[in-house]
Design an enzyme around this catalytic site. Sequence first.
Site, PDB file in Angstrom:
ATOM      1  N   ASP A   1     -11.217  29.981  54.315  1.00  0.00           N
ATOM      2  CA  ASP A   1     -12.626  30.260  54.028  1.00  0.00           C
ATOM      3  C   ASP A   1     -13.418  29.020  53.637  1.00  0.00           C
ATOM      4  OD1 ASP A   1     -11.342  30.023  51.582  1.00  0.00           O
ATOM      5  OD2 ASP A   1     -11.936  31.991  50.840  1.00  0.00           O
TER       6      ASP A   1
ATOM      7  N   MET B   1      -7.798  32.332  51.492  1.00  0.00           N
ATOM      8  CA  MET B   1      -6.605  31.522  51.705  1.00  0.00           C
ATOM      9  C   MET B   1      -5.441  31.981  50.822  1.00  0.00           C
ATOM     10  SD  MET B   1      -8.343  27.722  51.934  1.00  0.00           S
ATOM     11  CE  MET B   1      -6.790  26.922  52.382  1.00  0.00           C
ATOM     12  N   HIS B   2      -4.254  31.466  51.142  1.00  0.00           N
ATOM     13  CA  HIS B   2      -3.056  31.518  50.290  1.00  0.00           C
ATOM     14  C   HIS B   2      -2.381  32.880  50.205  1.00  0.00           C
ATOM     15  CE1 HIS B   2      -4.690  27.687  49.030  1.00  0.00           C
ATOM     16  NE2 HIS B   2      -5.681  28.249  48.371  1.00  0.00           N
TER      17      HIS B   2
END
Length: 491
Positions: free
Chosen positions: A237, A78-79
């Site tokens: 995830d 992520m991110h």
Amino acid sequence: MFYIGIDLGTSAVKLLMMDGEGNIVNIVSREYPLYFPHPGWAEQKPEDWYEQTVLGIKELIQDVDKSQVAGISFGGQMHGLVILDAEDRVIRPAILWNDGRTGEETDYLNEVIGRDKLSAYTANIAFAGFTAPKILWVKNKEPENFARISKIMLPKDYIAYKLTGVHCTDVSDASGMLLFDVKNRQWSEEMCRICGIHTSQLAKCYESYETVGTILPGVAEELGISPSVKVAAGAGDNAAAAVGTGTVGDNQCNISLGTSGTVFISSRKFGVDKFNALHSFAHADGSYHLMGCMLSAASCNKWWMDDILATKDYGTEQAAIKTLGENPVFFLPYLMGERSPHNDPAARAVFLGMSMDTTRADMTQAVLEGVAFALRDSVEVARSLGIELTRTKICGGGAKSPLWKKIIANVLNLKVDVLENEEGPSMGGAILAAVACGAYGSVEEAAGKIVKVVETVEPEDALVAKYRERYRQFKEIYPACRQLFRKNGAV
């Protein structure tokens, strides 16, 4: 029919293929480089992700009837910030979730814009690893690249785009960008203005189990599969791991021991931790979840074993650990800074309590226990909100260690349910693909039929009591070191 789950991790892409009953047919993993151009920074090349994903799919399906491949979906780190120009070319390497360069931008968002406004707009405050601070960093430090941005994407969504030609994301992954109105499941116009971008530069947002498109004809030909293969949006995830472990519905818990570590609590109702120590995100099952995230979990053990002890024999090292709950050595597991609950990119790892009789096994044990203590930090925040947890599922590479599972059960005082398979995000991605293809009516139905618990690790009263005291001591270490971290200028 076959369904493929693609877990785009930090060190490798793991691909899993399951049949319609949830039986795993094949698993493939392919690594790619990770770059640290400056202390505390972490980057990867999106082109590497796609290259290894394509090679992985080819390997995954080489021994099956390729006409039976029906759907593909994702779990992904992520991110991360992936930026594309007007021709959909990658502008610069992706800035990853565990990158700590955005301290100034994070402070600006939290202190100048204000935590209350951020929480009202997105249900979260700014953390150094989130996407919005990265966008501001590019705007401030690389204005020439910022000016070229046509599309802002997340890591797994770049793979979905390359497979389908569709700029897409999903609600769970979008929740971690600090650009998403989590409660209403839509982009936040206010946050886009704060970051100097337009919603047109963001991908269309789908529910995780929704179909975003089908495989591009040229890609389908290269892979040897039908161009009618559906691609579902997938999930971040942790949300994908939650699906893969059956952590869906209300008040279910999953602990992920991957590169990062998470405590994931599913909920049918939207809610926000008033201290913002836990993230409040949309879930891949159509509901919501709270999540505490530590940036270095199994990666702490990998660093200790591979880089410091120079061994791959993890089992032998752990076999030397004979007594739990009495180790005088502590380990603060903040190798890349920390997120939940401290939100401190300057935090760093610390060994404490060593003496002349400290052994190699003591220090190995301290690493495992330090990660468990840090996970407990997030569990304690959840408990302070009135969430009653008695058990958790577990997944990730660290979950393969019986010793680590026992430590976690006793440090957290939770029953730890061990699953038939511990594939987490890749399994979750495959389940989402099956739902998108109509093999199951909902994510909850699919997870309920596919996910199976095969063992439960029970906490022991005497060990729980010992670890309660050790955790009390652990909690004193970070506050004592906080100013030293900042003076040291790690980031």
